[in-house]
Motif scaffolding. Structure first.
Motif, PDB file in Angstrom:
ATOM      1  N   LEU A 121      -4.669   0.426   1.913  1.00 21.42           N
ATOM      2  CA  LEU A 121      -4.702   1.533   0.953  1.00 21.42           C
ATOM      3  C   LEU A 121      -5.471   2.721   1.516  1.00 21.42           C
ATOM      4  CD1 LEU A 121      -5.277  -0.395  -2.388  1.00 21.42           C
ATOM      5  CD2 LEU A 121      -3.260   0.944  -1.783  1.00 21.42           C
TER       6      LEU A 121
ATOM      7  N   THR B 244       2.368   1.715  -3.443  1.00 26.93           N
ATOM      8  CA  THR B 244       1.326   2.135  -4.378  1.00 26.93           C
ATOM      9  C   THR B 244       0.986   3.609  -4.196  1.00 26.93           C
ATOM     10  OG1 THR B 244       0.417  -0.100  -4.364  1.00 26.93           O
ATOM     11  CG2 THR B 244      -1.008   1.654  -5.175  1.00 26.93           C
TER      12      THR B 244
ATOM     13  N   LEU C  99      -5.913  -5.481   2.047  1.00 29.33           N
ATOM     14  CA  LEU C  99      -5.182  -4.558   1.176  1.00 29.33           C
ATOM     15  C   LEU C  99      -5.962  -3.257   0.995  1.00 29.33           C
ATOM     16  CD1 LEU C  99      -2.760  -4.028  -0.686  1.00 29.33           C
ATOM     17  CD2 LEU C  99      -4.036  -5.152  -2.516  1.00 29.33           C
ATOM     18  N   ILE C 100      -7.272  -3.351   0.890  1.00 34.52           N
ATOM     19  CA  ILE C 100      -8.105  -2.148   0.775  1.00 34.52           C
ATOM     20  C   ILE C 100      -7.991  -1.311   2.050  1.00 34.52           C
ATOM     21  CG2 ILE C 100     -10.507  -1.346   0.681  1.00 34.52           C
ATOM     22  CD1 ILE C 100     -11.004  -3.763  -1.219  1.00 34.52           C
TER      23      ILE C 100
ATOM     24  N   ALA D 136      -2.033  -1.823  -6.860  1.00 32.73           N
ATOM     25  CA  ALA D 136      -1.724  -2.468  -5.585  1.00 32.73           C
ATOM     26  C   ALA D 136      -1.764  -3.988  -5.715  1.00 32.73           C
ATOM     27  CB  ALA D 136      -2.692  -1.996  -4.508  1.00 32.73           C
ATOM     28  N   VAL D 137      -2.767  -4.521  -6.388  1.00 29.50           N
ATOM     29  CA  VAL D 137      -2.845  -5.972  -6.571  1.00 29.50           C
ATOM     30  C   VAL D 137      -1.697  -6.455  -7.456  1.00 29.50           C
ATOM     31  CG1 VAL D 137      -4.246  -7.863  -7.496  1.00 29.50           C
ATOM     32  CG2 VAL D 137      -5.324  -6.036  -6.196  1.00 29.50           C
TER      33      VAL D 137
ATOM     34  N   ALA E  41       0.826  -1.206   0.000  1.00 31.35           N
ATOM     35  CA  ALA E  41       0.000   0.000   0.000  1.00 31.35           C
ATOM     36  C   ALA E  41       0.861   1.257   0.000  1.00 31.35           C
ATOM     37  CB  ALA E  41      -0.941   0.002   1.201  1.00 31.35           C
TER      38      ALA E  41
ATOM     39  N   GLY F  18      -6.068   0.851  -7.156  1.00 30.45           N
ATOM     40  CA  GLY F  18      -6.420  -0.484  -6.665  1.00 30.45           C
ATOM     41  C   GLY F  18      -5.797  -1.594  -7.486  1.00 30.45           C
TER      42      GLY F  18
ATOM     43  N   LYS G  36      -8.936  -6.299 -10.503  1.00 29.73           N
ATOM     44  CA  LYS G  36      -7.654  -6.922 -10.805  1.00 29.73           C
ATOM     45  C   LYS G  36      -7.503  -8.243 -10.072  1.00 29.73           C
ATOM     46  CE  LYS G  36      -3.351  -7.155 -12.182  1.00 29.73           C
ATOM     47  NZ  LYS G  36      -3.098  -7.831 -13.425  1.00 29.73           N
ATOM     48  N   GLY G  37      -8.049  -8.353  -8.871  1.00 26.38           N
ATOM     49  CA  GLY G  37      -7.935  -9.582  -8.089  1.00 26.38           C
ATOM     50  C   GLY G  37      -9.109 -10.523  -8.265  1.00 26.38           C
TER      51      GLY G  37
ATOM     52  N   VAL H 115      -9.255  -2.958  -6.875  1.00 23.17           N
ATOM     53  CA  VAL H 115      -8.662  -4.118  -6.207  1.00 23.17           C
ATOM     54  C   VAL H 115      -9.408  -5.388  -6.599  1.00 23.17           C
ATOM     55  CG1 VAL H 115      -8.377  -5.239  -3.954  1.00 23.17           C
ATOM     56  CG2 VAL H 115      -7.627  -2.893  -4.271  1.00 23.17           C
TER      57      VAL H 115
ATOM     58  N   LEU I 228      -7.431  -9.398   0.022  1.00 22.41           N
ATOM     59  CA  LEU I 228      -7.852  -8.244  -0.779  1.00 22.41           C
ATOM     60  C   LEU I 228      -8.526  -7.187   0.091  1.00 22.41           C
ATOM     61  CD1 LEU I 228      -9.161 -10.003  -4.012  1.00 22.41           C
ATOM     62  CD2 LEU I 228      -6.973  -8.862  -3.665  1.00 22.41           C
TER      63      LEU I 228
END
Length: 133
Positions: free
Chosen positions: A93, A23, A89-90, A68-69, A20, A65, A127-128, A124, A86
């Protein structure tokens, strides 16, 4: 009784915070370059002042997003990505965007608002998408 927060303890928080941070630094650097272009170029100034400015800001959030992934996939191959990762990760971020807002760094597109947060979530999970299960 089971501890409902037990799963949170075992997430790779250090890796996610590093992803994060990297990014947000990349996005802030690009945003800083865009702000220089905004000051110097009439085309960029008119583009960001047009009715499409919200669409451009939303695209920036999706890009943050997705970036980051992508960084998580490439730099931390040992992390088994799933839905919990995920969401964590959010959260990382969002904390990065809060720190950026508190530092009051100049920028045009990277900020802390509702549109930015929602589009980061979309980026996110877009992409994920293959890691949802």
């Amino acid at each position: 009784m089971n501890d409902p927060l037990r799963r949170l303890k075992f997430l790779p928080w250090r890796s996610l915070i590093q992803v994060a941070a990297l990014t947000i630094v990349i996005a802030t650097a690009l945003d800083f370059l865009l702000s220089i272009g905004y000051a110097e170029s009439a085309f960029i100034r008119s583009s960001l002042s047009s009715p499409f400015a919200l669409l451009i800001a939303a695209t920036a959030g999706v890009g943050i997003g997705a970036l980051a992934v992508y960084i998580l996939e490439r730099l931390y191959r040992q992390v088994m990505i799933n839905t919990s990762i995920l969401w964590a990760l959010i959260l990382c971020l969002a904390l990065g965007l809060v720190v950026k807002a508190l530092l009051r760094l100049p920028g045009i597109l990277v900020g802390l608002d509702q549109v930015q947060l929602i589009t980061v979530v979309v980026g996110v999970f877009w992409k994920g998408q293959r890691y949802w299960r």
